[in-house]
Design an enzyme around this catalytic site. Structure first.
Site, short mmCIF file in Angstrom:
data_model
loop_
_atom_site.label_atom_id
_atom_site.label_comp_id
_atom_site.label_asym_id
_atom_site.label_seq_id
_atom_site.Cartn_x
_atom_site.Cartn_y
_atom_site.Cartn_z
N CYS A 1 -0.55 1.89 -0.72
CA CYS A 1 -0.53 3.17 -0.87
C CYS A 1 -0.42 3.99 0.42
O CYS A 1 -0.33 5.24 0.23
CB CYS A 1 -2.00 3.82 -1.61
SG CYS A 1 -2.23 2.73 -3.15
N HIS B 1 -3.27 10.80 -0.59
CA HIS B 1 -3.10 9.53 -1.56
C HIS B 1 -3.85 9.88 -2.74
O HIS B 1 -5.35 10.03 -2.48
CB HIS B 1 -3.03 8.42 -1.13
CG HIS B 1 -3.12 7.05 -2.17
ND1 HIS B 1 -2.19 7.16 -3.25
CD2 HIS B 1 -4.03 6.22 -2.40
CE1 HIS B 1 -2.43 6.08 -3.84
NE2 HIS B 1 -3.39 5.66 -3.45
N ASN C 1 -3.38 6.85 -10.14
CA ASN C 1 -2.99 6.32 -8.86
C ASN C 1 -1.73 5.68 -9.05
O ASN C 1 -1.59 4.64 -9.57
CB ASN C 1 -4.31 5.37 -8.24
CG ASN C 1 -3.87 4.84 -7.08
OD1 ASN C 1 -2.84 4.76 -6.50
ND2 ASN C 1 -4.85 3.91 -6.41
N1 ACO Z 1 -16.04 1.90 -17.21
C1 ACO Z 1 -17.58 1.75 -17.43
N2 ACO Z 1 -18.26 1.13 -16.63
C2 ACO Z 1 -17.55 0.41 -15.58
C3 ACO Z 1 -16.14 0.57 -15.34
C4 ACO Z 1 -15.43 1.50 -16.24
N3 ACO Z 1 -14.25 1.63 -16.23
N4 ACO Z 1 -15.83 0.11 -14.22
C5 ACO Z 1 -16.93 -0.40 -13.77
N5 ACO Z 1 -17.89 -0.04 -14.54
C6 ACO Z 1 -19.55 -0.29 -14.34
C7 ACO Z 1 -19.85 -1.72 -13.57
O1 ACO Z 1 -19.59 -2.78 -14.30
C8 ACO Z 1 -20.88 -1.34 -12.87
O2 ACO Z 1 -22.11 -1.76 -13.99
P1 ACO Z 1 -23.41 -2.40 -13.51
O3 ACO Z 1 -24.19 -1.32 -12.58
O4 ACO Z 1 -24.01 -2.63 -14.82
O5 ACO Z 1 -22.90 -3.64 -12.80
C9 ACO Z 1 -21.13 0.35 -12.82
O6 ACO Z 1 -19.93 0.68 -13.63
C10 ACO Z 1 -20.81 0.89 -11.43
O7 ACO Z 1 -19.55 0.00 -10.92
P2 ACO Z 1 -18.96 0.34 -9.64
O8 ACO Z 1 -18.02 -0.58 -9.10
O9 ACO Z 1 -20.04 0.21 -8.42
O10 ACO Z 1 -18.61 1.88 -9.59
P3 ACO Z 1 -18.26 2.99 -8.59
O11 ACO Z 1 -19.13 3.84 -8.74
O12 ACO Z 1 -18.06 2.37 -7.25
O13 ACO Z 1 -16.90 3.33 -9.39
C11 ACO Z 1 -14.55 3.04 -8.76
C12 ACO Z 1 -15.60 2.48 -9.29
C13 ACO Z 1 -14.16 4.43 -9.39
C14 ACO Z 1 -13.20 2.01 -8.95
C15 ACO Z 1 -14.82 3.55 -7.30
O14 ACO Z 1 -15.29 2.59 -6.80
C16 ACO Z 1 -13.39 3.87 -6.53
O15 ACO Z 1 -12.73 4.85 -6.85
N6 ACO Z 1 -13.13 3.48 -5.42
C17 ACO Z 1 -11.98 3.49 -4.77
C18 ACO Z 1 -10.70 2.69 -5.34
C19 ACO Z 1 -9.19 3.08 -5.07
O16 ACO Z 1 -9.30 4.33 -4.67
N7 ACO Z 1 -8.54 2.16 -4.94
C20 ACO Z 1 -7.09 2.26 -4.78
C21 ACO Z 1 -6.85 2.09 -3.43
S1 ACO Z 1 -5.07 2.41 -3.17
C22 ACO Z 1 -4.31 1.01 -3.04
O17 ACO Z 1 -3.82 0.59 -2.26
C23 ACO Z 1 -3.70 0.31 -4.30
#
Ligand code: ACO
Length: 329
Positions: free
Chosen positions: A117, A256, A286
């Site tokens: 990204c 991004h 994304n």
């Molecule tokens: N729907 C419902 N529940 C979910 C989902 C979903 N899609 N995904 C995860 N959960 C659950 C998990 O299982 C977890 O449950 P648990 O507590 O029972 O174990 C809970 O939700 C919390 O999960 P986390 O992974 O801690 O959720 P978080 O608040 O961190 O949000 C997210 C996840 C949205 C992915 C966030 O971490 C994020 O946006 N991070 C940045 C990611 C990003 O920008 N990536 C791209 C980079 S660019 C590149 O180079 C490709």
């Protein structure tokens, strides 16, 4: 006699392309245990565009490039160099050559840059070096990715995030340098937090010969989030300082488009008001290397970018890599 320097990079046009097919959060809720409410509140994404089975980055990149070429009022044969930022090429040897052929940009050298990204901003900074050195005069820079094809559609942690798109700009040599400052950063110790790694399988046991294939995207979302929110504000503040500017002079923040919470947290750390933030990820998700040129093209088409506006563009992602460019529009 005074010789006029014409080695200043200027962006003279933008273009973008997205697939027809939309995939809404509610539809993803039919295949994995998630909901529109969860995805919207955690990411800001409502929908994304997805390519059909046989469509890859090449056709999206060609469509986006043709729009940028037309708007620049140039011919494909005028282009000296094509830089394609992608992590999902149609050909592992690179897709820039095919794009060069399809555009009929016969004079252009062409190559791919892989930096997830951050790829588009790194490509823009690379292109500017070629202009500043006087090597090339007209460069087509493309960001294109189809990461929807590289997610495990049964993994709710990642499949909700990505969409497909391409964005392109034409950069031309002029008597003004639009790049006020820039930086490219890497922290390879964090590579495992976000990866799309190769695996291998034995194809001839007797001779122990093997062939490789790719896994799906694997991501530690929390670590990516923490990295982006801690590293970007510092890198951006450094670029502003290096350009002898202050944050008040900045007109637009274009990060991004990964997550609305990341964008808002970075803007708030920089004390930039919401009205200066460019964001379109609710419609596209994304789109990796395409997200910045796609959002730039939308903003350009809306006519909100004014000549002389100061724009911060920053990419971040797998590697980890992060890259910032401070531009005068
Ligand atoms: N729907 C419902 N529940 C979910 C989902 C979903 N899609 N995904 C995860 N959960 C659950 C998990 O299982 C977890 O449950 P648990 O507590 O029972 O174990 C809970 O939700 C919390 O999960 P986390 O992974 O801690 O959720 P978080 O608040 O961190 O949000 C997210 C996840 C949205 C992915 C966030 O971490 C994020 O946006 N991070 C940045 C990611 C990003 O920008 N990536 C791209 C980079 S660019 C590149 O180079 C490709």
């Amino acid at each position: 006699m005074q010789v006029t320097q014409l080695n200043g990079p200027q962006i003279i046009s933008t273009g973008s392309a997205t697939p027809q097919k939309s995939l809404h959060n509610e539809q993803i809720g039919e295949i994995v245990d998630t909901s529109d409410e969860w995805i919207s509140t955690r990411t800001g994404i409502k929908s994304r565009k997805i390519t059909d089975n046989k469509v890859g980055i090449t056709s999206l990149a060609v469509e986006a490039s043709n729009k940028a070429i037309e708007k620049a009022k140039i011919q494909p044969k005028d282009i000296d160099l094509i830089i394609l930022a992608t992590s999902s090429p149609d050909d592992l040897f690179g897709s820039a050559s095919k794009i060069q052929y399809e555009l009929k940009a016969t004079k252009a050298a062409a190559f791919d840059i892989t930096a997830a990204c951050s790829g588009f901003v790194i490509s823009l900074i690379t292109a500017a070096q070629f202009i500043k050195s006087g090597t090339y005069k007209k460069i087509l820079i493309i960001g294109a990715d189809v990461l929807s094809k590289w997610v495990d559609w049964s993994d709710r942690r990642t499949c909700i995030l990505f969409g497909d798109a391409a964005g392109a700009i034409i950069m031309e040599s002029s008597n003004m340098d639009c790049i006020l400052s820039s930086s490219i950063k890497t922290d390879g110790s964090q590579t495992d937090q976000l990866s799309l790694t190769a695996n291998s399988t034995i194809s001839n046991p007797a001779l122990q010969l093997n062939h490789r294939y790719y896994n799906f995207i694997d991501m530690n979302g929390k670590e990516v989030y923490k990295f982006a929110v801690s590293k970007l504000p510092t890198a951006i503040a450094d670029c502003i300082k290096n350009a002898n500017l202050s944050i008040e002079k900045v007109n637009w923040l274009l990060l991004h488009q990964a997550n609305e919470r990341i964008i808002n947290a970075v803007a708030s750390k920089l004390l930039l008001p919401q009205e200066k933030v460019i964001s379109n990820l609710s419609k596209y998700g994304n789109t990796s290397a395409a997200s910045i040129p796609l959002a730039l093209d939308e903003a350009n088409q809306k006519g909100i970018l004014k000549t002389g506006d100061i724009i911060i563009m920053a990419g971040f992602g797998a590697g980890f890599t992060w890259s910032v460019v401070l531009l005068k529009w």
